[in-house]
Design an enzyme around this catalytic site. Structure first.
Site, PDB file in Angstrom:
ATOM      1  N   PRO A   1       0.639   3.415   2.739  1.00 33.33           N
ATOM      2  CA  PRO A   1       0.220   2.218   2.349  1.00 33.33           C
ATOM      3  C   PRO A   1       1.278   1.207   2.415  1.00 33.33           C
ATOM      4  O   PRO A   1       2.082   1.471   2.080  1.00 33.33           O
ATOM      5  CB  PRO A   1      -0.716   2.349   1.932  1.00 33.33           C
ATOM      6  CG  PRO A   1      -0.879   3.617   0.826  1.00 33.33           C
ATOM      7  CD  PRO A   1       0.207   4.828   1.884  1.00 33.33           C
TER       8      PRO A   1
ATOM      9  N   GLY B   1       3.533  -2.097   1.318  1.00 30.46           N
ATOM     10  CA  GLY B   1       3.715  -2.405   0.198  1.00 30.46           C
ATOM     11  C   GLY B   1       3.579  -1.198  -1.027  1.00 30.46           C
ATOM     12  O   GLY B   1       3.738  -1.588  -1.893  1.00 30.46           O
TER      13      GLY B   1
ATOM     14  N   LYS C   1       8.240   1.399  -0.230  1.00 32.78           N
ATOM     15  CA  LYS C   1       9.450   2.136   0.909  1.00 32.78           C
ATOM     16  C   LYS C   1      10.588   1.570   1.194  1.00 32.78           C
ATOM     17  O   LYS C   1      11.911   2.617   0.714  1.00 32.78           O
ATOM     18  CB  LYS C   1       8.343   2.622   2.296  1.00 32.78           C
ATOM     19  CG  LYS C   1       7.084   3.328   2.132  1.00 32.78           C
ATOM     20  CD  LYS C   1       6.839   3.660   3.149  1.00 32.78           C
ATOM     21  CE  LYS C   1       5.721   2.070   3.859  1.00 32.78           C
ATOM     22  NZ  LYS C   1       4.860   1.789   3.171  1.00 32.78           N
ATOM     23  N   THR C   2      10.304   0.745   1.441  1.00 34.23           N
ATOM     24  CA  THR C   2      11.972  -0.287   1.241  1.00 34.23           C
ATOM     25  C   THR C   2      12.468  -0.037   0.089  1.00 34.23           C
ATOM     26  O   THR C   2      13.930  -0.013  -0.189  1.00 34.23           O
ATOM     27  CB  THR C   2      11.701  -1.491   1.484  1.00 34.23           C
ATOM     28  OG1 THR C   2       9.858  -2.024   2.975  1.00 34.23           O
ATOM     29  CG2 THR C   2      12.651  -2.078   2.255  1.00 34.23           C
TER      30      THR C   2
ATOM     31  N   HIS D   1     -28.622 -11.325  -7.334  1.00 33.98           N
ATOM     32  CA  HIS D   1     -27.321 -10.527  -6.697  1.00 33.98           C
ATOM     33  C   HIS D   1     -27.082  -9.850  -7.656  1.00 33.98           C
ATOM     34  O   HIS D   1     -27.055  -8.006  -7.918  1.00 33.98           O
ATOM     35  CB  HIS D   1     -27.670 -11.310  -5.399  1.00 33.98           C
ATOM     36  CG  HIS D   1     -26.210 -10.627  -4.813  1.00 33.98           C
ATOM     37  ND1 HIS D   1     -27.425 -10.489  -3.206  1.00 33.98           N
ATOM     38  CD2 HIS D   1     -25.426  -9.489  -4.974  1.00 33.98           C
ATOM     39  CE1 HIS D   1     -25.563  -9.093  -2.378  1.00 33.98           C
ATOM     40  NE2 HIS D   1     -25.009  -8.624  -3.488  1.00 33.98           N
ATOM     41  N   GLU D   2     -25.701 -10.377  -8.073  1.00 33.22           N
ATOM     42  CA  GLU D   2     -24.820  -9.465  -8.732  1.00 33.22           C
ATOM     43  C   GLU D   2     -25.391  -9.115 -10.169  1.00 33.22           C
ATOM     44  O   GLU D   2     -24.976  -7.730 -10.046  1.00 33.22           O
ATOM     45  CB  GLU D   2     -23.656 -10.736  -9.582  1.00 33.22           C
ATOM     46  CG  GLU D   2     -22.657 -11.245  -8.388  1.00 33.22           C
ATOM     47  CD  GLU D   2     -21.771 -10.892  -7.511  1.00 33.22           C
ATOM     48  OE1 GLU D   2     -21.952  -9.183  -7.795  1.00 33.22           O
ATOM     49  OE2 GLU D   2     -21.909 -11.359  -6.743  1.00 33.22           O
TER      50      GLU D   2
HETATM   51  P1  ADP Z   1       6.599  -1.359   1.585  1.00 35.13           P
HETATM   52  O1  ADP Z   1       7.864  -1.075   2.954  1.00 35.13           O
HETATM   53  O2  ADP Z   1       6.058   0.445   1.391  1.00 35.13           O
HETATM   54  O3  ADP Z   1       5.412  -2.182   2.801  1.00 35.13           O
HETATM   55  P2  ADP Z   1       7.850  -2.346  -0.170  1.00 35.13           P
HETATM   56  O4  ADP Z   1       9.090  -1.309  -0.366  1.00 35.13           O
HETATM   57  O5  ADP Z   1       8.648  -4.183   0.856  1.00 35.13           O
HETATM   58  O6  ADP Z   1       6.280  -1.825   0.200  1.00 35.13           O
HETATM   59  O7  ADP Z   1       7.561  -3.037  -1.595  1.00 35.13           O
HETATM   60  C1  ADP Z   1       7.772  -4.658  -2.137  1.00 35.13           C
HETATM   61  C2  ADP Z   1       7.540  -4.970  -2.717  1.00 35.13           C
HETATM   62  O8  ADP Z   1       6.507  -4.525  -3.795  1.00 35.13           O
HETATM   63  C3  ADP Z   1       8.741  -4.726  -3.865  1.00 35.13           C
HETATM   64  O9  ADP Z   1       9.541  -5.643  -3.489  1.00 35.13           O
HETATM   65  C4  ADP Z   1       8.367  -4.157  -4.758  1.00 35.13           C
HETATM   66  O10 ADP Z   1       9.004  -5.791  -6.378  1.00 35.13           O
HETATM   67  C5  ADP Z   1       6.941  -4.842  -4.909  1.00 35.13           C
HETATM   68  N1  ADP Z   1       6.491  -2.597  -5.300  1.00 35.13           N
HETATM   69  C6  ADP Z   1       6.438  -1.286  -4.385  1.00 35.13           C
HETATM   70  N2  ADP Z   1       6.248  -0.623  -5.437  1.00 35.13           N
HETATM   71  C7  ADP Z   1       6.622  -1.247  -6.387  1.00 35.13           C
HETATM   72  C8  ADP Z   1       7.203  -0.118  -7.180  1.00 35.13           C
HETATM   73  N3  ADP Z   1       6.714   1.587  -7.282  1.00 35.13           N
HETATM   74  N4  ADP Z   1       7.663   0.091  -8.086  1.00 35.13           N
HETATM   75  C9  ADP Z   1       8.198  -1.951  -8.149  1.00 35.13           C
HETATM   76  N5  ADP Z   1       7.420  -2.886  -8.086  1.00 35.13           N
HETATM   77  C10 ADP Z   1       7.353  -2.028  -6.517  1.00 35.13           C
HETATM   78 ZN    ZN Z   2     -23.232  -7.733  -3.050  1.00 38.20          ZN
END
Ligand code: ADP
Ligand code: ZN
Length: 603
Positions: A206, A208, A211-212, A426-427
């Site tokens: 997913p 964030g 991966k990058t 509700h909550e």
């Molecule tokens: P993706 O490429 O999977 O969309 P990114 O590698 O660009 O995600 O991550 C975005 C940011 O989220 C990173 O710059 C970092 O700050 C944070 N982050 C995400 N995963 C981690 C992790 N496992 N450990 C530390 N920071 C993370």
């Molecule tokens: Zn509700």
């Protein structure tokens, strides 16, 4: 890091310029050229010239109170003021002057023709040639050697780059990639035995989840150059440019081997090619070029291609076959331990109080991605600054979870008393139904402070550790809990509001999955009626059954939700006093904790 980019101007830019030039010509140049100099003379001269029959054309401009006239051969224009002259018309008639209405607009026909026809054509041809030259330059021109420079950002060996220690959690992914780092350090070891590294590694997960970061960390650990490019950057407006970028990227990479080439969002170029009517030529050519390049270089050339995607199911099978991206490394959302580690890694970058309980924060932020956790820590720091403190506290972190998940507090949203009361009930209805079913504290916190996301109230669920399986009863209870909010409105106010729309959506989704995917209904046994399309992005599904079965499924879904809804109403009716008591307490305090909730419930 040196990245060189040629600024690009879109085609529309040139069109706009051409239009502007045309407008300028027509509105300024033509009238200016057409306008001949006008000599001002006195009335006496006018009369003399009339008497001597030296006037060519004449125009009486009564409004401006002046007379315009030309000499016999129309080479000069004169102007004179009007006089009260009753004989004017007669005298002009006798002089043989032509009465005309457009002396001023008259320009020599040759000039008019040149300006309004020839000049624009010349300008257009010039612009056209200029543009062609530009485009040729952009495409590399006739000089094939420099055809299509890629914009790959080159990160030359940097020791201050990202390392595996910066990526928290994701232990399996790191383990998987360690082998590649080892290979880049010492390829000889692998060549000796005849083993070859995979050329391509696909990081799937997913958004964030880091991966990058992982790709950069591989380059950082191996201390090799890192080429990075996003899939969408390859897809250009002109067919063939993407392919030439791929070629160029690989040429650069081979020169710098050993190195890492990272292609983010590879699905932008690697989409399945079949079944598209009038497909996208540019994307297809780019993909073909990528495949060719990957086949082209030797397995042990030292160039490792990492690619990231969050829709692996949409990739072309040709891309994932052995010899290309044949290794797949899942990068999943972090579990409880992973979340805690990620929080700690990011908390190192800010000042935090000593008594911050990261494990509690991690538990509250269930389902958050690495990027969201990084954001939570940053929000906490910002909040501390806003309040004039020197470091972030537990409360800052807890509040920023809500900010990241539900948005900021909406300070100016004014609920009427009645609305506020309904939201409280509700909550509390949700929480009470949950508590009575599980006999434990169901919530961390309940608030009825409106959020910018549009939520009027908010209940933060407890997430004790990791949960991989859910029983049928648990899902049913969850559906009952989701209906609890609406049930409380019905029990107390006897009417319903729109506030339950999100609950309804979730309850329906769960009930549907029980029947179509989890085999939890008596009639359909273990038959899948639905398949998930993209597990990492929302997970929407498509039905795979007859229309008749669909109708039956719909009926079953309604039955299931209805049953749980009735159960929730029953629970609330049995605990009517507690419901009143807690809802009033919440109404007064606006935010209550799970402990407060339980102590009133058990009092
Ligand atoms: P993706 O490429 O999977 O969309 P990114 O590698 O660009 O995600 O991550 C975005 C940011 O989220 C990173 O710059 C970092 O700050 C944070 N982050 C995400 N995963 C981690 C992790 N496992 N450990 C530390 N920071 C993370
Ligand atoms: Zn509700």
């Amino acid at each position: 890091m040196n990245e060189v980019k040629t600024p690009k101007k879109p085609l529309i830019y040139y069109y706009v310029i051409a239009m502007l030039v045309l407008l300028l010509i027509n509105f300024l140049l033509v009238p200016w050229l057409a306008q001949r100099e006008i000599l001002e003379v006195d009335y006496g001269t006018f009369i003399t010239m009339t008497n001597e029959k030296q006037i060519g054309q004449v125009e009486v401009q009564e409004q401006e109170n002046q007379i315009l006239f030309t000499n016999k051969d129309n080479t000069a224009i004169y102007k004179t003021g009007m006089m009260d002259d009753p004989l004017l018309t007669e005298r002009l008639y006798e002089s043989g002057a032509k009465f005309s209405g457009e002396i001023i607009e008259q320009a020599s026909p040759l000039v008019t023709f040149l300006v309004s026809w020839v000049l624009p054509i010349v300008i257009f041809i010039g612009l056209g040639q200029y543009m062609t030259k530009k485009l040729m330059q952009r495409a590399g021109g006739p000089n094939a050697m420099s055809f299509g420079k890629s914009n790959a950002k080159i990160y030359v060996k940097s020791s201050d780059g990202i390392h595996f220690s910066d990526v928290a959690g994701e232990d399996e992914a790191k383990e998987n990639l360690t082998e590649i780092v080892d290979y880049l350090h010492n390829p000889g070891k692998y060549k000796e035995i005849g083993a070859s590294m995979p050329k391509g590694v696909l990081l799937v997960g997913p958004p964030g989840t880091g991966k990058t970061m992982l790709a950069k960390a591989v380059a950082g650990e191996a201390n090799v150059p890192f080429f990075s490019m996003s899939g969408s950057e390859f897809v250009e407006m002109f067919v063939g440019l993407g392919a030439s970028k791929v070629r160029d990227l690989f040429k650069q990479a081979k020169e710098k081997a050993p190195c890492i080439v990272f292609i983010d969002e590879i699905d932008a170029i690697g989409k399945k090619r079949d079944g598209r009517v009038g497909g996208n030529d540019e994307q297809e050519q780019t993909l073909n070029q990528l495949l060719t390049e990957m086949d082209g270089f030797e397995g042990n050339s030292g160039v490792i291609i990492l690619a990231a995607t969050n829709r692996p199911e949409s990739l072309d099978p040709a891309l994932t076959r052995p010899g290309r991206f044949d290794r797949r490394v899942p990068v999943e959302l972090p579990d409880l331990k992973g979340r805690e580690e990620i929080l700690k890694v990011h908390a190192k970058k800010i000042k935090v109080a000593d008594d911050v309980d990261f494990s509690k924060i991690a538990r509250m932020a269930s389902g958050a991605s690495g990027a969201e956790l990084a954001n939570i820590v940053n929000e906490a720091a910002l909040r501390a600054v806003r309040d004039g403190r020197k470091y972030a506290t537990q409360a800052d972190l807890e509040e920023s979870i809500e900010v990241v998940i539900a948005g900021y507090q909406k300070k100016n949203a004014i609920l009427t008393d009645k609305e506020k009361m309904i939201v409280s009930y509700h909550e509390v209805g949700h929480a009470l139904v949950a508590a009575k079913q599980s006999n434990s504290a169901p919530v961390q916190k309940i608030t009825i402070v409106p959020r910018t996301s549009g939520a009027l109230g908010y209940t933060m669920q407890v997430d004790e550790g990791n949960h991989y399986l859910m029983s049928k009863e648990e899902i049913e209870n969850k559906i009952a809990t989701l209906t609890g909010g609406r049930a409380a409105e019905e029990v107390i106010f006897g009417s319903v509001t729109t506030g339950a729309s999100n609950d309804i959506e979730q309850a329906t989704k769960l009930a549907r999955s029980m029947i179509t995917r989890y085999g939890m209904s008596d009639d359909f046994d273990m038959v899948a009626m639905e398949t998930v399309n993209n597990q990492y992005l929302g997970g929407d599904t498509s039905l795979a059954c007859s229309a008749q079965t669909q109708a039956e499924i719909d009926k079953k879904v309604v039955e299931l939700v209805k049953k749980q809804h009735e159960k929730a109403i029953q629970i609330l009716l049995e605990n009517r006093e507690k419901l009143d008591e807690i809802a009033r307490y919440l109404y007064d305090k606006e935010t209550i904790t799970g402990e407060e909730f339980m102590s009133i419930l058990n009092a």
